[in-house]
Design a protein around this motif. Structure first.
Motif, PDB file in Angstrom:
ATOM      1  N   PHE A 343      -3.553   2.519  21.191  1.00  0.00           N
ATOM      2  CA  PHE A 343      -3.795   1.073  21.569  1.00  0.00           C
ATOM      3  C   PHE A 343      -3.215   0.054  20.933  1.00  0.00           C
ATOM      4  N   GLN A 344      -2.865   0.183  19.512  1.00  0.00           N
ATOM      5  CA  GLN A 344      -2.487  -0.748  18.891  1.00  0.00           C
ATOM      6  C   GLN A 344      -0.938  -0.319  18.586  1.00  0.00           C
ATOM      7  N   ASP A 345      -0.502   0.873  18.937  1.00  0.00           N
ATOM      8  CA  ASP A 345       0.996   1.251  18.809  1.00  0.00           C
ATOM      9  C   ASP A 345       1.526   1.222  17.375  1.00  0.00           C
ATOM     10  N   ARG A 346       0.703   1.684  16.407  1.00  0.00           N
ATOM     11  CA  ARG A 346       1.022   1.519  15.065  1.00  0.00           C
ATOM     12  C   ARG A 346       0.270   2.397  14.164  1.00  0.00           C
ATOM     13  N   TYR A 347       0.764   2.755  13.001  1.00  0.00           N
ATOM     14  CA  TYR A 347      -0.191   3.460  12.129  1.00  0.00           C
ATOM     15  C   TYR A 347      -1.187   2.755  11.642  1.00  0.00           C
ATOM     16  N   ARG A 348      -2.356   3.310  11.225  1.00  0.00           N
ATOM     17  CA  ARG A 348      -3.383   2.265  10.400  1.00  0.00           C
ATOM     18  C   ARG A 348      -3.930   3.211   9.340  1.00  0.00           C
ATOM     19  N   GLU A 349      -4.340   2.670   8.221  1.00  0.00           N
ATOM     20  CA  GLU A 349      -4.758   3.436   7.037  1.00  0.00           C
ATOM     21  C   GLU A 349      -6.092   4.160   7.498  1.00  0.00           C
ATOM     22  N   ILE A 350      -6.171   5.528   7.316  1.00  0.00           N
ATOM     23  CA  ILE A 350      -7.511   6.160   7.293  1.00  0.00           C
ATOM     24  C   ILE A 350      -7.845   6.894   6.014  1.00  0.00           C
ATOM     25  N   SER A 351      -6.909   7.000   5.022  1.00  0.00           N
ATOM     26  CA  SER A 351      -7.458   7.490   3.776  1.00  0.00           C
ATOM     27  C   SER A 351      -6.398   7.019   2.521  1.00  0.00           C
ATOM     28  N   SER A 352      -6.865   6.988   1.392  1.00  0.00           N
ATOM     29  CA  SER A 352      -6.375   6.311   0.428  1.00  0.00           C
ATOM     30  C   SER A 352      -6.325   6.872  -1.047  1.00  0.00           C
ATOM     31  N   CYS A 353      -5.352   7.909  -1.395  1.00  0.00           N
ATOM     32  CA  CYS A 353      -5.547   8.678  -2.744  1.00  0.00           C
ATOM     33  C   CYS A 353      -4.488   8.210  -3.773  1.00  0.00           C
ATOM     34  N   SER A 354      -5.594   7.847  -4.790  1.00  0.00           N
ATOM     35  CA  SER A 354      -4.952   7.047  -6.165  1.00  0.00           C
ATOM     36  C   SER A 354      -5.268   7.961  -7.255  1.00  0.00           C
ATOM     37  N   ASN A 355      -4.143   7.745  -8.216  1.00  0.00           N
ATOM     38  CA  ASN A 355      -4.451   8.229  -9.834  1.00  0.00           C
ATOM     39  C   ASN A 355      -4.678   6.900 -10.349  1.00  0.00           C
ATOM     40  N   THR A 356      -5.934   6.886 -10.928  1.00  0.00           N
ATOM     41  CA  THR A 356      -6.272   5.787 -11.837  1.00  0.00           C
ATOM     42  C   THR A 356      -6.137   6.170 -13.278  1.00  0.00           C
ATOM     43  N   THR A 357      -5.158   7.058 -13.527  1.00  0.00           N
ATOM     44  CA  THR A 357      -5.034   7.422 -14.981  1.00  0.00           C
ATOM     45  C   THR A 357      -6.302   7.338 -15.853  1.00  0.00           C
ATOM     46  N   ASP A 358      -6.011   6.830 -16.958  1.00  0.00           N
ATOM     47  CA  ASP A 358      -7.325   6.675 -18.104  1.00  0.00           C
ATOM     48  C   ASP A 358      -8.129   5.157 -17.660  1.00  0.00           C
ATOM     49  N   PHE A 359      -7.580   4.487 -16.725  1.00  0.00           N
ATOM     50  CA  PHE A 359      -8.007   3.291 -16.594  1.00  0.00           C
ATOM     51  C   PHE A 359      -9.621   2.976 -16.513  1.00  0.00           C
ATOM     52  N   GLN A 360     -10.021   3.994 -15.430  1.00  0.00           N
ATOM     53  CA  GLN A 360     -11.670   3.856 -15.120  1.00  0.00           C
ATOM     54  C   GLN A 360     -12.300   4.524 -16.239  1.00  0.00           C
ATOM     55  N   ALA A 361     -11.812   5.810 -16.863  1.00  0.00           N
ATOM     56  CA  ALA A 361     -12.309   6.366 -18.012  1.00  0.00           C
ATOM     57  C   ALA A 361     -12.563   5.353 -19.091  1.00  0.00           C
ATOM     58  N   ARG A 362     -11.566   4.860 -19.507  1.00  0.00           N
ATOM     59  CA  ARG A 362     -11.630   3.695 -20.505  1.00  0.00           C
ATOM     60  C   ARG A 362     -12.895   2.696 -20.249  1.00  0.00           C
ATOM     61  N   ARG A 363     -13.011   2.266 -19.050  1.00  0.00           N
ATOM     62  CA  ARG A 363     -14.105   1.333 -19.042  1.00  0.00           C
ATOM     63  C   ARG A 363     -15.645   2.046 -18.764  1.00  0.00           C
ATOM     64  N   ALA A 364     -15.666   3.446 -18.321  1.00  0.00           N
ATOM     65  CA  ALA A 364     -16.878   3.921 -18.454  1.00  0.00           C
ATOM     66  C   ALA A 364     -17.080   4.988 -19.493  1.00  0.00           C
ATOM     67  N   HIS A 365     -16.150   5.163 -20.344  1.00  0.00           N
ATOM     68  CA  HIS A 365     -16.228   5.960 -21.753  1.00  0.00           C
ATOM     69  C   HIS A 365     -16.459   7.443 -21.232  1.00  0.00           C
ATOM     70  N   ILE A 366     -15.641   8.130 -20.242  1.00  0.00           N
ATOM     71  CA  ILE A 366     -15.543   9.316 -20.123  1.00  0.00           C
ATOM     72  C   ILE A 366     -14.433   9.986 -21.018  1.00  0.00           C
ATOM     73  N   GLN A 367     -14.752  11.052 -21.642  1.00  0.00           N
ATOM     74  CA  GLN A 367     -13.729  11.708 -22.513  1.00  0.00           C
ATOM     75  C   GLN A 367     -13.995  13.076 -22.614  1.00  0.00           C
TER      76      GLN A 367
END
Length: 426
Positions: A343-367
């Motif tokens: 209907f929109q005649d276009r692609y729309r986001e349905i999934s987003s896959c990300s690598n956050t490297t150590d960014f979240q782990a540093r905030r949450a102290h996951i080692q």
């Protein structure tokens, strides 16, 4: 969160990279100036404390010798008061440094296309044939759903407000079929299913990067330090917050079906109809904890798995790598899967896959401990597998028929009790 040591030692590199994400170099300079002030005050405080210890020893010696120590005692009272005031100042400055650092986004990978808007995203690949409708003009998914009596937006608005709805009958069954299909496929791919809390505290929101920068986009409870989750990524990543994951467990794969609650504060006037942008929707999330050297291969496998879900549903899509300015605050690289909506005649986001490297782990102290026994931060990845409501929209639009019925994709038929077509509700 970025490593403050990295910002100090590789300032020009950090400025250059974060400029591609819209961060002004002055923000980095202000942070470093504040950090230098903090470090100077630490030296001053430690010097004063060392002097206080020395004079305290002198006072003790004077008392043992029956000599007058009153002048030194008075002197030390003032020094102690000065140290207390200095330490209070240090606490305030340290909090300011932490706050400023926490508001800086992740450093993008070198392969991420540079751009401050979504323009410039790079298409990696396409899959599937875009459907053609020779005999009729395709309808929107909301019109299809309302005509079939399986989506009720009017009553959703009456009961809860705009951007809410009821799934009814075969609509509810279709949604359930889709998320059960996703969970089963994720389990086959090695993900452990988790049923997490739907409310989390501020520490958890900070750990995954929603707080403090994006508080206006969530639903927080006024009487408690609790927030309704905007994505299962939050409770899944925080499962290991403040923990050391045993090295032999890595990589860890989690998946969860949860509702997601989003105020969509910044999206006024966008996608006001249909299932694309709701305040509450179901999503099957995938989260990975990996060693740093494995995370980029894990991003590709995460993306490939999400693609396989769309392929099994027979839905045309393409994969794009988002620009530096368009990917999420925490991401170092993001691949979006966009499904075709006729209907929109276009692609729309349905999934987003990300690598956050150590960014979240540093905030949450996951080692974890590396081969030398040294503590290191893990890398975390997340991906939608998939947004359920958007998948419903894609199925309704891509499998619609001229008579208003909708064919059910073969992969979902076992989850629909063998039903092959959605017809109008009585």
């Amino acid at each position: 969160m970025l490593d403050l040591k990295l910002i100090r030692t590789e300032t020009d590199f950090v400025k250059e990279k974060l400029a591609t994400r819209g961060v002004d170099a002055q923000e980095i300079d202000d942070l470093l100036a504040l950090d230098q002030k903090r470090r100077d005050l630490i030296v001053k405080s430690e010097t004063m404390k060392a002097n206080r210890n020395t004079v305290s020893d002198e006072i003790s010696q004077l008392k043992r010798n029956k000599e007058d120590a009153s002048d030194k005692i008075e002197q030390m009272k003032q020094v102690s008061a000065d140290i207390k005031a200095l330490d209070e100042q240090l606490t305030t400055i340290a909090e300011d440094v932490s706050d400023k650092t926490s508001r800086l986004p992740n450093i993008p990978n070198d392969e991420v296309p540079v751009g401050l808007t979504e323009d410039g995203s790079v298409e990696l690949r396409k899959w599937g044939e875009i459907p053609t409708f020779a005999d009729f003009k395709p309808k929107s998914h909301w019109e299809i759903g309302e005509d079939l009596g399986i989506l009720d937006f009017e009553r959703g608005a009456k009961v809860s407000g705009s951007r809410f709805l009821y799934y009814v009958g075969q609509g509810a069954r279709l949604e359930r079929a889709i998320y059960n299909f996703f969970l089963d496929e994720n389990e086959k791919a090695g993900f452990t299913e988790v049923l997490p809390p739907y409310m989390v505290n501020s520490e958890s929101m900070f750990g995954t990067g929603q707080f403090p920068k994006f508080k206006e986009d969530v639903y927080s409870l006024k009487e408690a330090d609790e927030t309704l989750i905007p994505t299962a990524e939050v409770p899944l990543v925080n499962y290991y917050r403040d923990e050391v994951i045993p090295t032999e467990k890595l990589p860890v794969y989690f998946t969860a079906l949860t509702p997601a609650f989003r105020s969509e504060a910044g999206s006024a006037g966008r996608d006001t109809r249909g299932l694309i942008r709701l305040h509450q929707f179901n999503k099957v999330e995938m989260v990975k904890f990996t060693k740093p050297e494995d995370s980029w291969n894990e991003l590709e496998s995460l993306t490939t798995h999400a693609e396989e879900l769309l392929q099994k549903l027979g839905l045309a899509y393409h994969v794009i790598t988002l620009t530096t300015g368009d990917m999420s605050f925490t991401a170092a690289m993001t691949h979006d899967l966009e499904v075709w909506l006729p209907f929109q005649d276009r692609y729309r986001e349905i999934s987003s896959c990300s690598n956050t490297t150590d960014f979240q782990a540093r905030r949450a102290h996951i080692q974890y401990r590396d081969d030398n026994g040294k503590l290191q931060y893990v890398h975390t990845l997340n991906g939608s597998g998939l947004a359920v409501g958007r998948t419903v929209a894609a199925v309704l639009e891509n499998y619609q028929n001229a008579d208003g019925t909708v064919d059910i994709p073969e992969a979902l038929q076992p989850y629909m009790g063998g039903q092959t077509k959605i017809t109008k509700e009585d």
